[in-house]
Design a protein around this motif. Structure first.
Motif, short mmCIF file in Angstrom:
data_model
loop_
_atom_site.label_atom_id
_atom_site.label_comp_id
_atom_site.label_asym_id
_atom_site.label_seq_id
_atom_site.Cartn_x
_atom_site.Cartn_y
_atom_site.Cartn_z
N VAL A 64 67.37 40.48 51.49
CA VAL A 64 66.91 38.94 52.07
C VAL A 64 65.88 39.04 50.59
CG1 VAL A 64 64.29 38.55 52.86
CG2 VAL A 64 66.58 40.58 54.63
N GLU A 65 66.06 37.80 49.80
CA GLU A 65 65.74 37.33 49.64
C GLU A 65 64.53 35.80 49.55
OE1 GLU A 65 64.29 37.59 44.78
OE2 GLU A 65 66.09 38.52 45.65
N PRO A 66 62.68 36.14 49.06
CA PRO A 66 62.15 37.24 49.03
C PRO A 66 62.18 38.20 49.91
CG PRO A 66 61.02 35.52 48.91
CD PRO A 66 62.23 34.65 49.61
N TRP A 67 61.94 39.89 49.05
CA TRP A 67 62.36 40.76 50.49
C TRP A 67 60.88 40.49 50.30
CZ3 TRP A 67 60.04 45.31 48.18
CH2 TRP A 67 60.39 45.51 46.89
N TRP A 68 59.84 40.84 50.01
CA TRP A 68 58.71 41.13 49.75
C TRP A 68 57.92 40.02 50.45
CZ3 TRP A 68 54.98 37.42 47.00
CH2 TRP A 68 56.13 36.83 46.48
N ARG A 69 58.14 38.90 50.99
CA ARG A 69 57.42 38.10 52.21
C ARG A 69 57.91 38.30 53.09
NH1 ARG A 69 56.70 32.81 48.75
NH2 ARG A 69 58.55 32.13 49.53
N GLY A 70 56.98 37.60 54.18
CA GLY A 70 57.26 37.80 55.63
C GLY A 70 56.89 39.34 55.90
N LEU A 71 57.06 38.83 58.03
CA LEU A 71 57.31 40.75 58.38
C LEU A 71 58.66 40.36 58.93
CD1 LEU A 71 54.47 39.98 60.80
CD2 LEU A 71 53.98 41.37 58.55
N PRO A 72 58.97 41.68 58.71
CA PRO A 72 60.61 42.30 59.38
C PRO A 72 61.00 41.80 60.47
CG PRO A 72 59.19 44.17 58.96
CD PRO A 72 58.38 43.53 58.01
N PRO A 73 61.59 41.74 61.33
CA PRO A 73 62.01 41.80 62.17
C PRO A 73 61.95 43.16 63.50
CG PRO A 73 63.97 41.70 61.24
CD PRO A 73 63.14 41.63 60.08
N ILE A 74 61.49 42.15 64.22
CA ILE A 74 61.03 43.88 65.02
C ILE A 74 62.25 44.67 65.46
CG2 ILE A 74 60.58 44.55 67.84
CD1 ILE A 74 58.25 43.48 65.68
N ALA A 75 63.82 44.15 65.49
CA ALA A 75 64.46 45.15 65.73
C ALA A 75 65.22 46.02 64.39
CB ALA A 75 65.90 44.50 65.98
N LEU A 76 64.12 45.70 63.33
CA LEU A 76 64.33 46.23 62.25
C LEU A 76 63.08 47.55 61.84
CD1 LEU A 76 65.78 46.49 59.66
CD2 LEU A 76 64.30 45.20 58.20
N VAL A 77 61.66 47.39 62.81
CA VAL A 77 61.04 48.10 63.40
C VAL A 77 61.75 49.54 64.15
CG1 VAL A 77 58.91 48.63 64.15
CG2 VAL A 77 59.21 46.77 62.75
N GLY A 78 62.11 48.79 64.79
CA GLY A 78 62.81 49.88 66.11
C GLY A 78 63.34 50.84 65.31
N TRP A 79 65.38 50.23 65.01
CA TRP A 79 65.91 50.39 63.63
C TRP A 79 65.27 51.31 62.60
CZ3 TRP A 79 70.49 51.45 66.06
CH2 TRP A 79 71.57 50.35 67.23
N SER A 80 64.25 51.02 62.06
CA SER A 80 63.56 52.47 61.31
C SER A 80 63.00 53.52 61.94
CB SER A 80 62.26 51.72 60.92
OG SER A 80 61.70 51.73 60.18
N LEU A 81 62.78 53.38 63.12
CA LEU A 81 61.22 54.66 64.38
C LEU A 81 62.85 55.62 64.38
CD1 LEU A 81 59.22 52.74 66.72
CD2 LEU A 81 58.66 54.01 64.14
N LEU A 82 63.94 54.63 64.62
CA LEU A 82 65.64 56.09 65.22
C LEU A 82 65.84 56.26 63.47
CD1 LEU A 82 67.91 56.09 67.19
CD2 LEU A 82 69.64 54.78 66.56
N ASN A 83 66.11 55.54 62.79
CA ASN A 83 66.24 56.42 61.57
C ASN A 83 65.33 57.22 61.55
OD1 ASN A 83 67.18 57.05 58.97
ND2 ASN A 83 65.66 55.96 57.96
N PHE A 84 64.08 57.66 61.24
CA PHE A 84 63.00 58.84 61.24
C PHE A 84 63.31 59.77 62.26
CE2 PHE A 84 59.64 61.87 63.05
CZ PHE A 84 59.07 61.51 61.18
N VAL A 85 64.29 59.33 63.20
CA VAL A 85 64.31 60.37 64.74
C VAL A 85 65.71 60.94 64.56
CG1 VAL A 85 64.91 60.69 67.36
CG2 VAL A 85 62.76 58.93 66.97
N VAL A 86 66.85 60.36 64.04
CA VAL A 86 68.47 60.92 63.04
C VAL A 86 68.08 62.27 62.55
CG1 VAL A 86 70.06 60.06 62.14
CG2 VAL A 86 69.29 58.61 64.05
N ILE A 87 66.83 61.65 61.43
CA ILE A 87 66.34 62.75 60.07
C ILE A 87 66.28 63.68 60.50
CG2 ILE A 87 65.30 62.56 57.87
CD1 ILE A 87 65.53 60.43 57.29
#
Length: 543
Positions: A155-178
């Motif tokens: 994403v460009e620019p990656w440092w602005r704006g909020l991440p989408p809710i779906a990305l938050v969900g995949w991030s949490l799943l990532n932690f669970v998988v690890i």
């Protein structure tokens, strides 16, 4: 039936190979304590860089070696992430050229490494002191930063704006998988770790595919003008700054002093008792209710043999010097009462009492009770200031800088070189292998909170009876059950209880531990022929 896309297969293969290679090396060398880390090699940012830095912070012994290793890790991570992102890019969107992706990911690899380094550093500190709240301070920022950093490569620019809710969900799943993958890698026997790590890598590849899709195809970024990522970084930086002061102000509940010093012991307790409180405790000199009980003083004894009052700052001393004070107090108490002596220690007090039994045992001491001992402490190392080289050299200097910043914001005023910490570092082989081992002629028992399970790698950790109960470090004595079991044990009744969830918690924490420093390679440890639980998976092994 729809056939898998070739790029998806290639993505899964690329994500599976590095974890499998690391698992092969760990199994080959018998490094069982680190097997849970292998699945993180291809995890989605920032967990991949968190994996890399923990290895680097433990395994370097000079500034040049650290800097070269850091550069190699940044380049490796940039190249690998470029391949993963390119293969994960959705077919519905035009993909930038490989040159752009490579430049972007090399730069971001350096940025993410810098952002993650404080928490990887704290993770290594957690392996020194074996305290769950220190490990928590290294993980909470990962939760916060992950959704922001996982879109940075696309994403460009990656440092602005909020991440989408779906990305938050995949991030949490990532932690669970690890977490689950780390538990499975450690749980399976021998070479089965390799296919499990490869399967975890495939799961990582699928997560890369999903996170890249969400980041690229999200039509609208919320709060697009807000520098959300820098704000998240600042909030994440506040976590390690905030936790030490919070630990100091959170009420500790019933203390060991209140339980033992504030009442007479039952008649069937035939011992004289010395109570050793933990780090940052204080004693105002008030005599215990029972004349056969004494409070250990971190300042020593007065001329008439009474323990001197002390302040929290007096607990900042080496375990060896504390053992010398305890030797004097044990001898005076035994001569005064004529009774055998029982030691009851909590946290630092437990470590001090166990050190005393190893270095200066007295024939009258035949009972030791430890509350919240630091299980498997000293798993990393850094040399004292002024030492030009040694394992963890840069780690030590960065920890000193980090503690200096924490102190500016109202920290504890202690640092990574305080005498108690240096005792754990300098005598790590003993605390890693012998802390929870029987001492001939001494009845021993340890009361352990369940958080202890997450503070050290899985495996056999005790050769003495333990009483496991839900709770946090230093917070067990508020339960009447624990108080009753303590008195029963002092009266000679055997006590032991192991909870079924304890091994599971150990395994789930396996992937988040820093890799232990192998005992045999550190010349700073005089006792480096001591068997290493990191490789044997067991404690109390004869040298």
């Amino acid at each position: 039936m729809r056939r898998p896309r070739p790029r998806l297969l290639a993505l899964c293969a690329l994500a599976a190979v590095p974890p499998a290679i690391e698992a092969v090396l760990l199994v080959h060398f018998g490094f069982v304590a680190a097997e849970g880390l292998s699945s993180q090699v291809t995890a989605v940012w920032p967990y991949d860089s968190y994996h890399d830095l923990r290895w680097l912070y433990v395994y370097h012994d000079s500034w040049p070696e650290f800097l070269v290793g850091l550069l190699l890790l940044i380049v490796f991570r940039g190249l690998l992430t470029t391949g993963l992102v390119a293969l994960a890019w959705p077919a519905e969107a035009a993909r930038p050229g490989l040159r752009w992706l490579l430049g972007r990911n090399l730069a971001l690899s350096a940025v993410v490494t810098v952002l993650v380094s404080p928490w990887a550093l704290i993770s290594v500190a957690a392996s020194v002191v074996a305290l769950s709240w220190v490990l928590l301070a290294s993980l909470l920022p990962m939760f916060l930063l992950a959704p922001f950093l996982q879109r940075a490569a696309v994403v460009e620019p990656w440092w602005r704006g909020l991440p989408p809710i779906a990305l938050v969900g995949w991030s949490l799943l990532n932690f669970v998988v690890i977490t689950v993958a780390g538990a499975l890698c450690w749980s399976v026997p021998g070479w089965w770790t390799v296919p499990v790590a490869a399967l975890a890598g495939i799961a990582n590849g699928l997560l890369w595919e999903r996170t890249v899709h969400v980041a690229v195809l999200t039509p609208r970024v919320r709060w697009a003008r807000v520098p959300a990522t820098p704000i998240a970084v600042l909030l994440a930086l506040a976590v390690p700054l905030a936790i030490p002061p919070l630990v100091q102000i959170v009420p500790t509940g019933v203390t060991i002093e209140q339980v033992v010093l504030g009442q007479r012991l039952p008649a069937d307790v035939r011992h004289a008792v010395i109570v050793l409180a933990g780090h940052s405790s204080a004693y105002d000199g008030t005599p215990p209710v029972d004349p056969n009980v004494e409070h250990f003083s971190y300042r020593g004894l007065a001329g008439d043999g009474r323990p001197l009052p002390y302040q929290p700052g007096d607990t900042v001393r080496s375990l060896e010097s504390g053992a010398a004070l305890l030797e004097t107090q044990v001898d005076r108490l035994h001569r005064r009462t004529g009774r055998p002596v029982a030691l009851i220690g909590e946290s630092e007090g437990a470590m001090l009492a166990r050190t005393y039994l190893a270095q200066r045992p007295h024939a009258a001491v035949d009972t030791l009770v430890m509350f919240s001992p630091l299980i498997n402490a000293g798993r990393a190392y850094y040399p004292p200031p002024g030492t030009p080289h040694g394992w963890g050299l840069v780690t030590g200097w960065q920890l000193r800088a980090l503690f200096g910043v924490v102190d500016v914001f109202g920290g504890t005023g202690t640092g990574p070189d305080e005498p108690f910490i240096r005792s754990l570092l300098d005598n790590a082989p003993f605390y890693r292998n012998q802390l929870m081992c029987p001492v001939p002629g001494v009845r021993m028992m340890a009361f352990l909170p369940t958080t202890t399970a997450t503070e050290a790698p899985p495996g056999d950790y005790t050769g003495i009876p333990v009483f496991q109960t839900p709770g946090v470090h230093g917070g067990l004595l508020g339960r009447s059950l624990v108080q009753d079991r303590l008195i029963h044990f002092l009266a000679g009744v055997p006590e032991s209880r192991k909870r079924q969830e304890y091994p599971l918690l150990q395994q789930l924490g396996a992937g988040w531990q820093a890799p232990p420093l192998a005992i045999r390679i550190n010349p700073a440890w005089n006792d480096r022929r001591q068997p290493d639980p990191s490789f044997t998976g067991r404690v109390c092994q004869p040298a």
